[in-house]
Design a protein around this motif. Structure first.
Motif, PDB file in Angstrom:
ATOM      1  N   VAL A  47      14.193   0.552  -5.355  1.00 44.65           N
ATOM      2  CA  VAL A  47      13.496   0.084  -4.154  1.00 44.65           C
ATOM      3  C   VAL A  47      14.355  -0.902  -3.383  1.00 44.65           C
ATOM      4  N   SER A  48      14.983  -1.831  -4.100  1.00 47.80           N
ATOM      5  CA  SER A  48      15.827  -2.832  -3.444  1.00 47.80           C
ATOM      6  C   SER A  48      17.000  -2.176  -2.726  1.00 47.80           C
ATOM      7  N   LYS A  73      12.999   7.617  -0.692  1.00 46.12           N
ATOM      8  CA  LYS A  73      11.797   6.815  -0.483  1.00 46.12           C
ATOM      9  C   LYS A  73      12.171   5.359  -0.198  1.00 46.12           C
ATOM     10  N   TYR A  74      11.489   4.750   0.749  1.00 48.92           N
ATOM     11  CA  TYR A  74      11.665   3.363   1.198  1.00 48.92           C
ATOM     12  C   TYR A  74      12.917   3.158   2.062  1.00 48.92           C
ATOM     13  N   ARG A  75      13.691   4.205   2.307  1.00 52.22           N
ATOM     14  CA  ARG A  75      14.834   4.033   3.196  1.00 52.22           C
ATOM     15  C   ARG A  75      14.335   3.691   4.600  1.00 52.22           C
ATOM     16  N   THR A  76      15.040   2.795   5.263  1.00 49.11           N
ATOM     17  CA  THR A  76      14.674   2.414   6.624  1.00 49.11           C
ATOM     18  C   THR A  76      15.233   3.439   7.592  1.00 49.11           C
ATOM     19  N   VAL A  77      14.336   4.009   8.405  1.00 50.01           N
ATOM     20  CA  VAL A  77      14.734   5.050   9.353  1.00 50.01           C
ATOM     21  C   VAL A  77      14.237   4.684  10.745  1.00 50.01           C
ATOM     22  N   VAL A  90      -7.413   8.503  11.002  1.00 49.50           N
ATOM     23  CA  VAL A  90      -7.392   7.327  10.139  1.00 49.50           C
ATOM     24  C   VAL A  90      -7.508   7.779   8.691  1.00 49.50           C
ATOM     25  N   VAL A  91      -6.904   6.996   7.802  1.00 54.19           N
ATOM     26  CA  VAL A  91      -6.903   7.297   6.374  1.00 54.19           C
ATOM     27  C   VAL A  91      -7.909   6.375   5.699  1.00 54.19           C
ATOM     28  N   ARG A  92      -8.891   6.950   5.048  1.00 56.15           N
ATOM     29  CA  ARG A  92     -10.015   6.198   4.503  1.00 56.15           C
ATOM     30  C   ARG A  92      -9.652   5.394   3.248  1.00 56.15           C
ATOM     31  N   ARG A  93     -10.475   4.338   3.038  1.00 59.29           N
ATOM     32  CA  ARG A  93     -10.477   3.561   1.796  1.00 59.29           C
ATOM     33  C   ARG A  93      -9.106   2.964   1.461  1.00 59.29           C
ATOM     34  N   ARG A  94      -8.490   2.376   2.449  1.00 65.21           N
ATOM     35  CA  ARG A  94      -7.222   1.679   2.219  1.00 65.21           C
ATOM     36  C   ARG A  94      -7.453   0.176   2.312  1.00 65.21           C
ATOM     37  N   VAL A  95      -6.709  -0.574   1.512  1.00 62.17           N
ATOM     38  CA  VAL A  95      -6.894  -2.018   1.471  1.00 62.17           C
ATOM     39  C   VAL A  95      -5.664  -2.725   2.018  1.00 62.17           C
ATOM     40  N   ASN A  96      -5.896  -3.935   2.527  1.00 61.43           N
ATOM     41  CA  ASN A  96      -4.784  -4.753   3.015  1.00 61.43           C
ATOM     42  C   ASN A  96      -4.362  -5.738   1.932  1.00 61.43           C
ATOM     43  N   ALA A  97      -3.524  -6.690   2.297  1.00 60.75           N
ATOM     44  CA  ALA A  97      -3.020  -7.663   1.320  1.00 60.75           C
ATOM     45  C   ALA A  97      -4.130  -8.526   0.733  1.00 60.75           C
ATOM     46  N   ASP A  98      -5.234  -8.657   1.459  1.00 62.68           N
ATOM     47  CA  ASP A  98      -6.365  -9.464   0.987  1.00 62.68           C
ATOM     48  C   ASP A  98      -7.418  -8.632   0.267  1.00 62.68           C
ATOM     49  N   GLU A  99      -7.071  -7.379  -0.055  1.00 65.41           N
ATOM     50  CA  GLU A  99      -7.966  -6.473  -0.773  1.00 65.41           C
ATOM     51  C   GLU A  99      -9.216  -6.128   0.025  1.00 65.41           C
ATOM     52  N   GLU A 100      -9.138  -6.201   1.345  1.00 64.18           N
ATOM     53  CA  GLU A 100     -10.255  -5.774   2.197  1.00 64.18           C
ATOM     54  C   GLU A 100     -10.140  -4.273   2.464  1.00 64.18           C
ATOM     55  N   VAL A 101     -11.272  -3.586   2.403  1.00 63.40           N
ATOM     56  CA  VAL A 101     -11.272  -2.132   2.581  1.00 63.40           C
ATOM     57  C   VAL A 101     -11.318  -1.788   4.061  1.00 63.40           C
ATOM     58  N   GLY A 102     -10.489  -0.860   4.448  1.00 59.84           N
ATOM     59  CA  GLY A 102     -10.469  -0.416   5.846  1.00 59.84           C
ATOM     60  C   GLY A 102      -9.777   0.918   5.965  1.00 59.84           C
ATOM     61  N   PHE A 103      -9.015   1.089   7.044  1.00 61.30           N
ATOM     62  CA  PHE A 103      -8.327   2.345   7.307  1.00 61.30           C
ATOM     63  C   PHE A 103      -6.845   2.091   7.566  1.00 61.30           C
ATOM     64  N   HIS A 104      -6.026   3.101   7.264  1.00 60.99           N
ATOM     65  CA  HIS A 104      -4.672   3.158   7.785  1.00 60.99           C
ATOM     66  C   HIS A 104      -4.687   4.058   9.013  1.00 60.99           C
ATOM     67  N   VAL A 105      -3.908   3.674  10.014  1.00 60.88           N
ATOM     68  CA  VAL A 105      -3.853   4.430  11.268  1.00 60.88           C
ATOM     69  C   VAL A 105      -2.644   5.355  11.237  1.00 60.88           C
ATOM     70  N   LEU A 106      -2.899   6.659  11.283  1.00 62.86           N
ATOM     71  CA  LEU A 106      -1.821   7.650  11.228  1.00 62.86           C
ATOM     72  C   LEU A 106      -1.705   8.333  12.589  1.00 62.86           C
ATOM     73  N   THR A 107      -0.587   8.083  13.259  1.00 64.64           N
ATOM     74  CA  THR A 107      -0.388   8.594  14.616  1.00 64.64           C
ATOM     75  C   THR A 107       0.819   9.510  14.652  1.00 64.64           C
ATOM     76  N   PRO A 211       7.125  -3.085  -0.204  1.00 70.57           N
ATOM     77  CA  PRO A 211       6.688  -2.834  -1.587  1.00 70.57           C
ATOM     78  C   PRO A 211       7.187  -3.935  -2.504  1.00 70.57           C
ATOM     79  N   GLY A 212       6.305  -4.473  -3.296  1.00 69.78           N
ATOM     80  CA  GLY A 212       6.691  -5.544  -4.214  1.00 69.78           C
ATOM     81  C   GLY A 212       7.364  -4.987  -5.450  1.00 69.78           C
ATOM     82  N   SER A 213       8.103  -5.832  -6.128  1.00 71.93           N
ATOM     83  CA  SER A 213       8.747  -5.426  -7.375  1.00 71.93           C
ATOM     84  C   SER A 213       7.732  -5.475  -8.505  1.00 71.93           C
TER      85      SER A 213
END
Length: 265
Positions: A47-48, A73-77, A90-107, A211-213
């Motif tokens: 990953v690093s 995977k994880y390569r910057t493009v 939108v992608v259902r049941r995704r969480v943010n850094a605070d573990e809140e449930v929401g959506f990811h926006v796929l465009t 992505p965290g280690s």
């Protein structure tokens, strides 16, 4: 050797057999933690390396029908095109850094050659409803260059997320380029990207963090711990044996005194 005759009693035979069984078990658990440590260390390094690699145009790493590899995977493009918000989902049941449930926006991003790149623009809250299509902040208009981390197609096997059917309009469970190619009727590049630039106006959608280690040092500590336990079992067993011998030696004079004491009339 008569002092060790107690080792043949039922209690000590069971204790000894348990100790003998524990030693190889703990050694195997140590090797298992070692393999997890090596696996996580290798993953963290991969990953690093990907995150610090030179950014390249997305077309150099993926194409329609391409399966993004672990090395990609994880390569910057980077990619240049126009966002197609009319076919945004939108992608259902995704969480943010605070573990809140929401959506990811796929465009979809329609590239200059007509190919389509799936762009995960980030996370937005569900605002109490998982069925209504949310209000989504608009991306930049017109020709836009975006930067992001290349990701592999999501599958149920890899993510554990069930690909539910019969969802509300413009909602999906998994980000999969083959599924989106069929939905859009377009040539979609394999995988997708998590957008990192340009930053959204007003901070929404909330961009996905790096992505965290994985905690490899913890596995290393567990490995050492299991092997120390394995080494400690025979030491503990011998300590118990010596204590039993001492207790029996100390009890012997008392027992002899009791046996020789004259009976009172």
């Amino acid at each position: 050797m008569h002092r060790y005759r107690f080792l043949l009693t039922r209690q000590w035979v069971i204790l000894t057999l348990v100790a003998i069984a524990l030693i190889p078990t703990m050694i195997r658990l140590g090797f298992w933690q070692q393999s997890r440590y090596e696996m996580r260390t290798a993953r963290n390094q991969l990953v690093s390396d990907a995150l610090h690699a030179k950014r390249v145009p997305v077309e150099k790493l993926t194409s329609p029908g391409h399966a993004v590899t672990r090395m990609e995977k994880y390569r910057t493009v980077t990619a240049t095109g126009t966002f197609d918000t009319a076919r945004e989902v939108v992608v259902r049941r995704r969480v943010n850094a605070d573990e809140e449930v929401g959506f990811h926006v796929l465009t979809p991003l329609v590239l200059t050659d007509g190919h389509v790149l799936l762009v995960n623009r980030g996370w937005i809250p569900a605002n109490g409803s998982q069925t209504a299509f949310p209000k989504i902040p608009a991306p930049p208009r017109g020709r836009t260059t975006v930067t992001g981390r290349l990701m592999v197609d999501e599958t149920t096997a890899a993510s554990g997320i069930k690909d539910l059917r019969g969802l509300p309009a413009r909602q999906i469970m998994l980000i999969n380029s083959e599924d989106e190619a069929r939905r859009l009727g377009a040539r979609v590049l394999g995988g997708y990207i998590e957008q990192t630039a340009p930053a959204p106006k007003g901070g929404s959608p909330e961009q996905i963090s790096d992505p965290g280690s994985e905690d490899a040092p913890l596995n290393y500590a567990y490995m050492i711990q299991w092997w120390l336990f394995a080494a400690g079992v025979p030491v503990g067993w011998w300590f118990l044996v010596r204590r039993e011998i001492r207790d029996r030696v100390e009890a012997t004079p008392e027992q002899q005194a009791t046996e020789t004491e004259p009976a009172t009339a």
